[in-house]
Motif scaffolding. Structure first.
Motif, PDB file in Angstrom:
ATOM      1  N   LEU A   1      57.045  79.252 -54.573  1.00 41.31           N
ATOM      2  CA  LEU A   1      57.044  78.437 -53.360  1.00 41.31           C
ATOM      3  C   LEU A   1      58.345  77.678 -53.113  1.00 41.31           C
ATOM      4  CD1 LEU A   1      55.098  77.313 -51.059  1.00 41.31           C
ATOM      5  CD2 LEU A   1      54.730  75.384 -52.581  1.00 41.31           C
ATOM      6  N   GLU A   2      58.924  77.106 -54.144  1.00 44.33           N
ATOM      7  CA  GLU A   2      60.087  76.242 -53.964  1.00 44.33           C
ATOM      8  C   GLU A   2      61.359  77.011 -53.621  1.00 44.33           C
ATOM      9  OE1 GLU A   2      58.507  72.775 -56.966  1.00 44.33           O
ATOM     10  OE2 GLU A   2      59.021  74.777 -57.640  1.00 44.33           O
ATOM     11  N   ALA A   3      61.311  78.344 -53.707  1.00 39.37           N
ATOM     12  CA  ALA A   3      62.448  79.147 -53.266  1.00 39.37           C
ATOM     13  C   ALA A   3      62.180  79.795 -51.912  1.00 39.37           C
ATOM     14  CB  ALA A   3      62.782  80.227 -54.298  1.00 39.37           C
ATOM     15  N   SER A   4      61.122  79.357 -51.230  1.00 35.99           N
ATOM     16  CA  SER A   4      60.806  79.870 -49.895  1.00 35.99           C
ATOM     17  C   SER A   4      61.607  79.112 -48.848  1.00 35.99           C
ATOM     18  CB  SER A   4      59.308  79.710 -49.620  1.00 35.99           C
ATOM     19  OG  SER A   4      59.033  79.921 -48.250  1.00 35.99           O
ATOM     20  N   ILE A   5      62.097  79.825 -47.863  1.00 38.17           N
ATOM     21  CA  ILE A   5      62.831  79.180 -46.773  1.00 38.17           C
ATOM     22  C   ILE A   5      61.910  78.240 -46.001  1.00 38.17           C
ATOM     23  CG2 ILE A   5      62.336  81.046 -45.126  1.00 38.17           C
ATOM     24  CD1 ILE A   5      65.587  78.954 -45.421  1.00 38.17           C
ATOM     25  N   VAL A   6      60.618  78.538 -45.989  1.00 39.47           N
ATOM     26  CA  VAL A   6      59.648  77.657 -45.310  1.00 39.47           C
ATOM     27  C   VAL A   6      59.651  76.283 -45.959  1.00 39.47           C
ATOM     28  CG1 VAL A   6      57.192  77.287 -44.852  1.00 39.47           C
ATOM     29  CG2 VAL A   6      58.183  79.576 -44.577  1.00 39.47           C
ATOM     30  N   THR A   7      59.569  76.240 -47.276  1.00 43.64           N
ATOM     31  CA  THR A   7      59.528  74.972 -48.006  1.00 43.64           C
ATOM     32  C   THR A   7      60.833  74.203 -47.837  1.00 43.64           C
ATOM     33  OG1 THR A   7      58.166  76.148 -49.613  1.00 43.64           O
ATOM     34  CG2 THR A   7      58.920  73.951 -50.230  1.00 43.64           C
ATOM     35  N   VAL A   8      61.956  74.919 -47.858  1.00 40.67           N
ATOM     36  CA  VAL A   8      63.254  74.268 -47.686  1.00 40.67           C
ATOM     37  C   VAL A   8      63.335  73.593 -46.323  1.00 40.67           C
ATOM     38  CG1 VAL A   8      65.740  74.645 -47.493  1.00 40.67           C
ATOM     39  CG2 VAL A   8      64.455  75.804 -49.285  1.00 40.67           C
ATOM     40  N   LEU A   9      62.936  74.315 -45.266  1.00 42.78           N
ATOM     41  CA  LEU A   9      63.021  73.755 -43.912  1.00 42.78           C
ATOM     42  C   LEU A   9      62.097  72.550 -43.741  1.00 42.78           C
ATOM     43  CD1 LEU A   9      63.188  77.044 -41.802  1.00 42.78           C
ATOM     44  CD2 LEU A   9      65.054  75.461 -42.337  1.00 42.78           C
ATOM     45  N   ILE A  10      60.885  72.647 -44.289  1.00 47.55           N
ATOM     46  CA  ILE A  10      59.954  71.517 -44.179  1.00 47.55           C
ATOM     47  C   ILE A  10      60.466  70.326 -44.984  1.00 47.55           C
ATOM     48  CG2 ILE A  10      57.624  70.699 -44.714  1.00 47.55           C
ATOM     49  CD1 ILE A  10      56.631  73.542 -44.143  1.00 47.55           C
TER      50      ILE A  10
END
Length: 293
Positions: free
Chosen positions: A258-267
């Protein structure tokens, strides 16, 4: 007028009765400096973490309590500074507020990835109470140790020297680098951790000036991941659910999860921005010339 007698050491330098002198005073100044007290604190908290972080039962929680005591002692008696960031007044409120934000952050990130077909969940059958108890103990210990070191010691020491903005940037990079040894880590995952965790938790600390707030965020973040069956920064542990991953690694985070997902980074970045803004409006962002206390 009070007078103090002196003696001479073997080199001919004046030596005070308490053993202080040119060399002793220099050592004390180094220890009390931002970098000196920071390093002493990191060693102290790090030793406690190494001895208790993966221990059985409540040992990680006991280790966390010991680490807080070490942090308090180093700040009060070595750095000779106050410790409002770990005050007991309002600690529960701050931890719960931070925990709510951390919980929401991970749930929303996981739901968005699931909506795009990246995750699917099923009941793991690992046992409810044993899994929850283990997750709470381990993740509470990890959250306290990491936040004392990175936001309590490193960020505040760098802030006194270089100001708040530089302190957050440097601490974020260090936090990302510290996770490069984790399973499945890549340069991208290290950068992702730096942005979504290092910057976000740094902004959160500047906003609330409370270790308990960032500990609450960090704990809820990691514990929620583990209970959902999602590897925590690449580390797999038993959860209540298990997760099946499919699709692009940029969406799902790949083996680092999860922590390497672009979704998590943007949020994470989206959450950090208003925290920085509020901290700035409250005068909580110190420029370099005001940073020294």
């Amino acid at each position: 007028m009070h007078t103090t007698s002196t003696t001479h050491d073997e080199t001919g330098h004046d030596q005070l009765p308490d053993g202080s002198g040119p060399s002793g005073g220099r050592v004390r100044r180094i220890c009390r400096s931002p970098f000196g007290s920071m390093l002493i604190g990191i060693v102290g908290v790090g030793v406690v973490s190494a001895a208790t972080a993966t221990g059985p039962g409540p040992l990680p929680v006991l280790g966390a309590a010991t680490a807080v005591a070490v942090y308090w002692a180093v700040t009060r008696f070595v750095a000779r500074g106050p410790v409002p960031e770990i005050t007991r007044r309002g600690a529960v409120r701050e931890a719960l507020l931070g925990g709510g934000i951390g919980l929401g952050f991970i749930l929303v990130s996981a739901l968005v990835i699931t909506a795009f077909g990246g995750y699917s969940f099923s009941w793991a059958g690992n046992g409810f109470f044993s899994v929850v108890a283990s997750a709470v103990a381990v993740q509470a210990g990890a959250a306290v140790m990491e936040e004392l070191m990175f936001r309590g010691l490193v960020l505040q020491a760098l802030e006194r020297l270089f100001g708040s903005r530089a302190a957050v940037a440097i601490t974020a990079l260090l936090f990302g680098a510290a996770h490069l040894a984790n399973p499945g880590a890549t340069v991208w995952s290290g950068l992702a951790i730096a942005l979504e965790a290092g910057v976000l938790l740094g902004a959160a600390f500047l906003w609330r000036r409370s270790i308990w707030f960032v500990v609450g965020m960090h704990f809820a973040w990691n514990a929620t991941e583990q209970l959902l069956g999602i590897p925590v920064s690449g580390n797999t542990a038993k959860g209540l659910l298990s997760v099946d991953v499919s699709g692009s690694a940029m969406l799902t985070g790949g083996t680092f999860s999860l922590e390497a997902s672009i979704v998590t980074v943007l949020i994470g970045v989206a959450l950090a921005v208003p925290m920085f803004v509020i901290a700035h409006r409250r005068g909580g962002l110190l420029p370099r010339q005001r940073a020294a206390r």
